[in-house]
Design an enzyme around this catalytic site. Structure first.
Site, short mmCIF file in Angstrom:
data_model
loop_
_atom_site.label_atom_id
_atom_site.label_comp_id
_atom_site.label_asym_id
_atom_site.label_seq_id
_atom_site.Cartn_x
_atom_site.Cartn_y
_atom_site.Cartn_z
N ASP A 67 0.81 -1.22 0.00
CA ASP A 67 0.00 0.00 0.00
C ASP A 67 0.85 1.27 0.00
OD1 ASP A 67 0.93 -0.52 2.56
OD2 ASP A 67 -1.05 -0.84 3.43
N ASN A 136 -7.51 -2.44 14.26
CA ASN A 136 -8.91 -2.67 13.87
C ASN A 136 -9.06 -3.88 12.95
OD1 ASN A 136 -7.91 -1.79 11.45
ND2 ASN A 136 -9.23 0.01 11.26
N HIS A 138 -7.33 -4.47 10.13
CA HIS A 138 -7.04 -4.30 8.69
C HIS A 138 -5.77 -5.05 8.28
CE1 HIS A 138 -4.71 -0.24 9.38
NE2 HIS A 138 -3.86 -1.23 9.33
N GLU A 143 -9.64 -1.68 5.20
CA GLU A 143 -10.27 -1.35 6.47
C GLU A 143 -11.51 -2.22 6.68
OE1 GLU A 143 -8.52 0.27 8.38
OE2 GLU A 143 -8.08 2.34 7.82
C1 F6R Z 1 1.40 -1.32 6.05
C2 F6R Z 1 0.19 -2.11 6.20
C3 F6R Z 1 -0.64 -2.03 7.42
C4 F6R Z 1 0.18 -2.30 8.69
C5 F6R Z 1 -0.70 -2.22 9.93
C6 F6R Z 1 0.08 -2.43 11.20
O1 F6R Z 1 2.00 -1.55 4.80
O2 F6R Z 1 -0.15 -2.79 5.29
O3 F6R Z 1 -1.67 -2.99 7.34
O4 F6R Z 1 0.76 -3.56 8.59
O5 F6R Z 1 -1.32 -0.97 9.98
O6 F6R Z 1 0.98 -1.38 11.34
P1 F6R Z 1 2.09 -1.40 12.49
O7 F6R Z 1 2.99 -2.52 12.15
O8 F6R Z 1 2.77 -0.07 12.36
O9 F6R Z 1 1.37 -1.60 13.77
#
Ligand code: F6R
Length: 260
Positions: A67, A136, A138, A143
């Protein structure tokens, strides 16, 4: 899902790095799906060490990131392209042209998303997809309420994700509201998924992903449909799982051919 509970984030990073290293050694032309955020940082640090000290070779590998924020240029310090350069690409020998991060600055975002999907297909599909999980539930920036069959597309972030990610920006108002993300359908097509979740703030999401119902309200629960998903968690992130003794039993009694 194979749930592997390890003492801490460092142990999780090490174990995940071994999976990627094995993949690259078995097939130097592997296609890696990569994630950003705090969770994979120990993994990337270990891959850099393996490259420097053990000669782990990325020269024939290809990567596709999950992403990117819409509106952040590749050299913006909070762009995911920048994150990947700083944490991995600048320190290993992957050719820059082999690395792909969705273009958050594309003029025609739907066309860029379609081209991204085509690029993954042309590369032969993703061999191992690294994932983190949002508090959450995702994965990528899919989301809650995302279609379980979604493809790479434009998405609006939730307020919760903006708040969670505000720690990297000067204020929550600077966190972009929009992103481009691989879809859940795209992620499920990878041959192997490698989920990394560490810290107590992920415990609810991890329990919902592994032991909750399959639901668009917990996008990570879609991994229940994947035939080769490994979930590496530390003790804190595993705290709300109920079947932990079984997961530990499976891991500790695995046959030799399943060990590193
Ligand atoms: C980032 C991504 C997100 C993160 C998620 C957890 O490329 O795809 O899904 O993996 O938001 O983020 P952290 O590791 O910062 O808690």
């Amino acid at each position: 899902m194979e749930v592997i509970i390890l003492p801490d984030a460092a142990a999780v990073g090490l174990a995940a790095a071994k999976v990627i290293a094995k993949q690259l050694r078995n097939n130097p032309r592997s296609v890696l799906g990569l994630a950003t955020g705090s969770s994979p940082i120990p993994l990337y640090a270990e891959l850099v060490r393996m490259h420097r000290e053990e000669g782990l070779d990325f020269s024939k590998a290809t990567s596709f990131n999950l992403d990117e924020y819409v509106g952040l240029a590749p050299d913006h310090p909070q762009s995911y392209r920048h994150f990947m350069q700083v944490n991995l690409f600048d320190h290993v020998n992957i050719p820059p042209a082999h690395t792909h991060v969705p273009d958050g600055m594309a003029e025609d975002i739907p066309a860029a998303c379609a081209a991204y999907e085509k690029g993954i297909a042309k590369a032969g599909g993703i061999d191992v997809q690294v994932l983190g999980i949002g508090a959450n539930g995702h994965i990528g920036f899919n989301e809650p309420s995302s279609s379980l069959r979604s493809r790479t597309r434009f998405k609006t972030l939730t307020e919760k994700t903006c708040r969670d990610n505000a720690r990297f920006f000067d204020s929550v108002n600077e966190v972009p509201r929009y992103c481009v993300t691989m879809g859940i359908g795209t992620i499920l097509e990878s041959r192997q998924c490698l989920m990394i979740a560490t810290g107590g703030n992920k415990a609810d999401a991890v329990a919902a992903m592994v032991e909750g119902p399959l639901s668009a309200m917990c996008p990570a629960s879609a991994l229940q449909l994947h035939t080769a998903a490994k979930v590496f968690v530390d003790e804190a992130a595993a705290a709300k799982l109920t079947y932990t003794s079984y997961y530990r039993w499976v891991h500790n009694s695995r046959p030799d051919w399943q060990r590193d």
